[in-house]
Design an enzyme around this catalytic site. Sequence first.
Site, PDB file in Angstrom:
ATOM      1  N   GLU A   1       1.394  -0.347  -5.025  1.00 21.79           N
ATOM      2  CA  GLU A   1       0.477   0.734  -5.356  1.00 21.79           C
ATOM      3  C   GLU A   1       1.280   2.011  -5.625  1.00 21.79           C
ATOM      4  OE1 GLU A   1      -3.518   2.947  -3.618  1.00 21.79           O
ATOM      5  OE2 GLU A   1      -1.867   2.467  -2.237  1.00 21.79           O
TER       6      GLU A   1
ATOM      7  N   ASP B   1       0.834  -1.192   0.000  1.00 20.29           N
ATOM      8  CA  ASP B   1       0.000   0.000   0.000  1.00 20.29           C
ATOM      9  C   ASP B   1       0.877   1.253   0.000  1.00 20.29           C
ATOM     10  OD1 ASP B   1      -2.775   1.215   0.532  1.00 20.29           O
ATOM     11  OD2 ASP B   1      -1.590   2.057   2.178  1.00 20.29           O
TER      12      ASP B   1
END
Length: 340
Positions: free
Chosen positions: A206, A181
């Site tokens: 990400e 993330d």
Amino acid sequence: GGVVPHRFCTKASNSARFSPLPQRTPTIWSMGMGWFSVVQITPPAEHLQGSSWWVVYQPVSYKNFTSLGGNEAELKSMIARCKAAGVKIYADAVFNQLAGGSGTGTGGSSYNAGSFSYPQFGYNDFHHAGSLTNYADRSNVQNGALLGLPDLDTGSAYVQGQIATYLKTLTGFGIDGFRIDAAKHISATDLSAILTQAGKPFVYQEVIYGGKDEVVQPEEYQNLGMVLESRFTGGGLDEKFRSKISGLKNIGESWGFLPSAKAQVMVTNHDYERSGGSLSYKDGAIYRLANVFMLGWPYGYPQVMSGYDYGSDTLALAPSVTPWYSFTWSPITVVSPTTM
């Protein structure tokens, strides 16, 4: 390759728990005829308490595995059941930032963001560069406080070691890979050091494309693993399915996207469907058609979203789910290939 659903925060009565998963896992496998080969679970580390889905993205401790999904024993049990059914497990990993505010995490650990006090970290383990405000400034992007949250100093040997140990612990539980993330907000150099210490697990990162003028670009992370190709989602599927689908006839590398072998693609995810940056279940038939297109198109590795109807409340947990923590491990975000 195969495809795995992301059963994002589904309610307990719909088997959002780890506990009913023993009966569910073989069913998922057989229904998919071998397609559902990889399950992505929500972040399993102890996190901020609260009644919104995003609490799992504000970790408190990397040594405590009591979270919205369940406790450590339930996590291990779910992994074992999925393994027995031939299904791999990827975990969403959050280590750019820690929880804001102060109080007690889901596993009982105390923390205070104001004094930068956490079970494993203190003041000197964080960047103190102010809020993230300027995407044209590399230092601000990767040292600034995303959403005002305490930003871990991932260049620190100590911090790198703590994160690597967390990843290795999960690997020891049976986790096969990780979604990283907010990877864009961690330098590729720092992330490389962490992953090397963690044994170089499979990762997909990400790194949202924000335009040519931004200093941090997705290509910087290709050597570490797969990278989200967000242009496929927004300027690709979202835009073309709302206008002329014929515009997708050559979508992929010819559009300047990442190499297919490095690109993770999706129609939407838990963030995008709420922000308006993609098609979502609310778009009905064209949303379903976009998923069909993505799964049949020869570019990247597809992720499929399976969430819930949140109505007009984009912060809500699934209906009838109350945090403490009456539902346990089901979450499934998807990445596809069976060869991973």
